[in-house]
Design a protein around this motif. Structure first.
Motif, mmCIF file in Angstrom:
data_model
loop_
_atom_site.group_PDB
_atom_site.id
_atom_site.type_symbol
_atom_site.label_atom_id
_atom_site.label_comp_id
_atom_site.label_asym_id
_atom_site.label_seq_id
_atom_site.Cartn_x
_atom_site.Cartn_y
_atom_site.Cartn_z
ATOM 1 N N ALA A 197 -8.825 -1.428 -10.699
ATOM 2 C CA ALA A 197 -9.997 -1.238 -11.552
ATOM 3 C C ALA A 197 -9.756 -1.691 -12.982
ATOM 4 O O ALA A 197 -10.659 -2.220 -13.638
ATOM 5 C CB ALA A 197 -10.419 0.231 -11.536
ATOM 6 N N THR B 103 -8.843 11.167 -13.056
ATOM 7 C CA THR B 103 -8.754 11.592 -11.671
ATOM 8 C C THR B 103 -9.126 13.060 -11.466
ATOM 9 O O THR B 103 -9.061 13.875 -12.379
ATOM 10 C CB THR B 103 -7.333 11.391 -11.109
ATOM 11 O OG1 THR B 103 -6.466 12.441 -11.582
ATOM 12 C CG2 THR B 103 -6.765 10.035 -11.507
ATOM 13 N N ALA C 58 -4.344 6.109 -5.146
ATOM 14 C CA ALA C 58 -5.037 6.245 -6.427
ATOM 15 C C ALA C 58 -4.451 5.305 -7.477
ATOM 16 O O ALA C 58 -5.199 4.703 -8.264
ATOM 17 C CB ALA C 58 -4.955 7.689 -6.916
ATOM 18 N N ASP D 252 -2.982 2.469 -6.879
ATOM 19 C CA ASP D 252 -3.468 1.132 -6.504
ATOM 20 C C ASP D 252 -4.892 0.919 -7.004
ATOM 21 O O ASP D 252 -5.221 -0.154 -7.539
ATOM 22 C CB ASP D 252 -3.431 0.959 -4.984
ATOM 23 C CG ASP D 252 -2.035 0.701 -4.442
ATOM 24 O OD1 ASP D 252 -1.128 0.364 -5.239
ATOM 25 O OD2 ASP D 252 -1.853 0.818 -3.208
ATOM 26 N N ARG D 253 -5.742 1.935 -6.839
ATOM 27 C CA ARG D 253 -7.132 1.804 -7.284
ATOM 28 C C ARG D 253 -7.223 1.682 -8.799
ATOM 29 O O ARG D 253 -8.027 0.913 -9.330
ATOM 30 C CB ARG D 253 -7.959 2.995 -6.793
ATOM 31 C CG ARG D 253 -8.273 2.947 -5.304
ATOM 32 C CD ARG D 253 -9.390 3.912 -4.933
ATOM 33 N NE ARG D 253 -8.960 5.295 -5.061
ATOM 34 C CZ ARG D 253 -8.374 5.993 -4.099
ATOM 35 N NH1 ARG D 253 -8.125 5.422 -2.921
ATOM 36 N NH2 ARG D 253 -8.023 7.254 -4.277
ATOM 37 N N ILE E 252 -11.542 8.390 -10.158
ATOM 38 C CA ILE E 252 -10.736 8.120 -8.964
ATOM 39 C C ILE E 252 -10.319 9.435 -8.322
ATOM 40 O O ILE E 252 -9.876 10.361 -9.014
ATOM 41 C CB ILE E 252 -9.486 7.289 -9.331
ATOM 42 C CG1 ILE E 252 -9.900 5.902 -9.830
ATOM 43 C CG2 ILE E 252 -8.529 7.164 -8.154
ATOM 44 C CD1 ILE E 252 -8.740 5.045 -10.302
#
Length: 261
Positions: A82, A41, A75, A77-78, A62
């Motif tokens: 992914a 991130t 983030a 959740d992403r 992300i």
């Protein structure tokens, strides 16, 4: 497993906060090379995605501002979408002393000259950010039946060094938080450990103009690679509430092996 050997992580799913430079990038790179799938991130989405592309197919970038609960929730959740879950969270995101004093090594600034905004930004990024991301991830790990959290800390001397407000207090806060998390997670299937480089490292946080003699003693961020890969590996199953110094990882691991005999 020795410090020099490579663990095959075979799809282990990892979230590394602050993974586009310095220690975070070094850890993300080592994990990808060992076979992990890594979500890394940055506050800058394009920077996160560019770094992920450089690290290879096992990485995804992300956008995440660890200071913002809404950004953290989105983030995480992403990352779960992914990677289809998470096995390891590496709480690494932080900002250094250069943000409040560009000459902190040569001209230490007393705490009373630090602006409230500068103090809050460093503390909120490192300490509050670690809390928010762990708070979002750990319940999911508990629900999934297991997981690991690694919190990136600093030397005790750095925490109390002259002129190191707010960077030092941010490290002390995050280390205390990591120990409390470990206490709260005792007896569960989620482990919590602390990892630190063991000295100043060449992460870009050292001021411009620093003497070459000092720069020659900086640790390579790659020192974090072997211990973070080990902490993600089956060899570290059950390892909990440990404080591991990356510079001394080989000796620590050897001593641990002797104690286990």
């Amino acid at each position: 497993m020795s410090a020099s050997s490579t663990a095959v992580l075979d799809g282990t799913r990892v979230l590394v906060t602050g993974g586009t430079s310095g220690l975070g990038r070094a850890m993300a790179q080592a994990l990808v090379q060992a076979g992990a799938r890594v979500a890394l991130t940055s506050r800058d989405a394009q920077r996160a995605q560019a770094t992920a592309a450089e690290l290879g197919a096992g990485a995804v970038g992300i956008e995440l501002d660890v200071r913002d609960p809404g950004s953290v929730s989105a983030a995480v959740d992403r990352a779960y979408a992914a990677l289809d879950g998470l096995d390891l969270l590496v709480n690494n995101a932080g900002i250094g002393m250069r943000t409040v004093n560009p000459r902190f090594l040569t001209d230490p600034q007393p705490f009373w000259d630090v602006t409230p905004a500068g103090f809050r930004d460093v503390l909120e990024t490192k300490a509050t950010g670690t809390f928010l991301v762990a708070r979002a991830v750990v319940p999911r790990m508990l629900g999934a039946g297991g997981g690991r959290v690694v919190t990136i800390s600093m030397n005790d001397q750095t925490m109390t060094r002259r002129g190191f407000v707010p960077y030092g207090p941010s490290g002390a806060a995050v280390e205390a938080l990591a120990r409390v998390m470990a206490a709260d997670l005792a007896g569960t299937a989620v482990t919590s450990n602390i990892l630190l480089p063991g000295g100043a490292s060449a992460t870009g946080m050292i001021p411009d103009g620093t003497a070459d003699e000092l720069r020659g003693h900086l640790l390579d961020p790659a020192v974090m690679g072997a211990p973070i890969v080990w902490l993600a590996s089956p060899d570290a199953a059950g390892v909990h509430d440990e404080r591991i110094v990356a510079r001394d990882f080989g000796e620590w691991l050897a001593a641990r092996g002797k104690n286990d005999v």
